[in-house]
Design a protein around this motif. Structure first.
Motif, PDB file in Angstrom:
ATOM      1  N   GLU A 159      -9.184  -2.547  -2.221  1.00 52.26           N
ATOM      2  CA  GLU A 159      -8.422  -1.446  -2.817  1.00 52.26           C
ATOM      3  C   GLU A 159      -7.969  -1.814  -4.215  1.00 52.26           C
ATOM      4  O   GLU A 159      -7.555  -2.946  -4.466  1.00 52.26           O
ATOM      5  CB  GLU A 159      -7.203  -1.158  -1.950  1.00 52.26           C
ATOM      6  CG  GLU A 159      -6.315  -0.048  -2.452  1.00 52.26           C
ATOM      7  CD  GLU A 159      -5.126   0.189  -1.523  1.00 52.26           C
ATOM      8  OE1 GLU A 159      -4.006   0.264  -2.052  1.00 52.26           O
ATOM      9  OE2 GLU A 159      -5.320   0.278  -0.307  1.00 52.26           O
ATOM     10  N   VAL A 205      -6.534   5.798  -6.333  1.00 52.96           N
ATOM     11  CA  VAL A 205      -6.796   4.557  -5.607  1.00 52.96           C
ATOM     12  C   VAL A 205      -8.264   4.540  -5.228  1.00 52.96           C
ATOM     13  O   VAL A 205      -8.784   5.511  -4.678  1.00 52.96           O
ATOM     14  CB  VAL A 205      -5.927   4.451  -4.340  1.00 52.96           C
ATOM     15  CG1 VAL A 205      -6.355   3.270  -3.479  1.00 52.96           C
ATOM     16  CG2 VAL A 205      -4.461   4.317  -4.713  1.00 52.96           C
ATOM     17  N   ARG A 248     -16.748  -3.869  -1.018  1.00 48.50           N
ATOM     18  CA  ARG A 248     -15.526  -4.674  -0.931  1.00 48.50           C
ATOM     19  C   ARG A 248     -15.827  -6.135  -1.290  1.00 48.50           C
ATOM     20  O   ARG A 248     -15.083  -6.769  -2.032  1.00 48.50           O
ATOM     21  CB  ARG A 248     -14.961  -4.568   0.479  1.00 48.50           C
ATOM     22  CG  ARG A 248     -13.752  -5.417   0.711  1.00 48.50           C
ATOM     23  CD  ARG A 248     -13.359  -5.395   2.198  1.00 48.50           C
ATOM     24  NE  ARG A 248     -11.955  -5.621   2.291  1.00 48.50           N
ATOM     25  CZ  ARG A 248     -11.076  -4.815   2.836  1.00 48.50           C
ATOM     26  NH1 ARG A 248     -11.474  -3.695   3.395  1.00 48.50           N
ATOM     27  NH2 ARG A 248      -9.811  -5.108   2.855  1.00 48.50           N
ATOM     28  N   ALA A 257     -13.245   6.812  -2.138  1.00 46.90           N
ATOM     29  CA  ALA A 257     -13.824   5.824  -1.236  1.00 46.90           C
ATOM     30  C   ALA A 257     -15.281   5.546  -1.603  1.00 46.90           C
ATOM     31  O   ALA A 257     -16.055   6.480  -1.833  1.00 46.90           O
ATOM     32  CB  ALA A 257     -13.736   6.307   0.200  1.00 46.90           C
ATOM     33  N   ARG A 270     -10.916   2.837  -2.849  1.00 48.55           N
ATOM     34  CA  ARG A 270     -11.039   2.056  -1.620  1.00 48.55           C
ATOM     35  C   ARG A 270     -12.506   1.696  -1.444  1.00 48.55           C
ATOM     36  O   ARG A 270     -13.376   2.554  -1.536  1.00 48.55           O
ATOM     37  CB  ARG A 270     -10.532   2.843  -0.425  1.00 48.55           C
ATOM     38  CG  ARG A 270      -9.068   3.173  -0.543  1.00 48.55           C
ATOM     39  CD  ARG A 270      -8.485   3.631   0.774  1.00 48.55           C
ATOM     40  NE  ARG A 270      -7.162   4.188   0.598  1.00 48.55           N
ATOM     41  CZ  ARG A 270      -6.041   3.502   0.480  1.00 48.55           C
ATOM     42  NH1 ARG A 270      -6.088   2.183   0.510  1.00 48.55           N
ATOM     43  NH2 ARG A 270      -4.880   4.093   0.331  1.00 48.55           N
ATOM     44  N   GLU A 319      -7.616   9.516  -3.433  1.00 47.51           N
ATOM     45  CA  GLU A 319      -8.234   8.306  -2.912  1.00 47.51           C
ATOM     46  C   GLU A 319      -9.740   8.477  -3.007  1.00 47.51           C
ATOM     47  O   GLU A 319     -10.299   9.407  -2.435  1.00 47.51           O
ATOM     48  CB  GLU A 319      -7.821   8.050  -1.471  1.00 47.51           C
ATOM     49  CG  GLU A 319      -6.375   7.659  -1.353  1.00 47.51           C
ATOM     50  CD  GLU A 319      -5.980   7.262   0.054  1.00 47.51           C
ATOM     51  OE1 GLU A 319      -4.806   6.961   0.249  1.00 47.51           O
ATOM     52  OE2 GLU A 319      -6.839   7.265   0.960  1.00 47.51           O
ATOM     53  N   MET A 379       0.845  -1.176   0.000  1.00 44.24           N
ATOM     54  CA  MET A 379       0.000   0.000   0.000  1.00 44.24           C
ATOM     55  C   MET A 379       0.886   1.234   0.000  1.00 44.24           C
ATOM     56  O   MET A 379       2.059   1.145  -0.226  1.00 44.24           O
ATOM     57  CB  MET A 379      -0.899  -0.017   1.238  1.00 44.24           C
ATOM     58  CG  MET A 379      -1.975  -1.074   1.164  1.00 44.24           C
ATOM     59  SD  MET A 379      -3.220  -0.769   2.385  1.00 44.24           S
ATOM     60  CE  MET A 379      -3.297  -2.362   3.130  1.00 44.24           C
TER      61      MET A 379
END
Length: 87
Positions: A26, A11, A19, A78, A13, A76, A1
């Protein structure tokens, strides 16, 4: 990471059900906007992941964001699915 990133792309997430549906928490996903990143992620992770996205909160670098939000190579993104009730 963190320091092990090879490519300069955002990235993504993913948490909870996102997930699970992606099979990972990720991934580096190319795109210039949140919408492009999520479209590319949907292509990679499939219909189950894509169908979840309209119900998710999307944050970029800690700030609530929408599809037109610009992302950069160190961003990032999310994906936060809604939290379901407990007992």
């Amino acid at each position: 990471m963190g320091g092990s990133r090879l490519a300069a792309v955002p990235v993504l997430r993913m948490f909870a059900l996102a997930r699970e549906r992606a099979g990972t928490g990720e991934a580096e996903i190319d795109g210039a906007t949140v919408g492009e990143v999520l479209d590319n992620a949907s292509e990679r992770f499939g219909l189950g992941f894509a169908e979840l996205l309209p119900n998710c909160a999307i944050w970029v670098d800690g700030t609530p964001s929408g599809p037109s939000t610009t992302v950069g190579p160190t961003s990032e993104v999310a994906v936060l699915p809604p939290v379901s009730g407990g007992s």
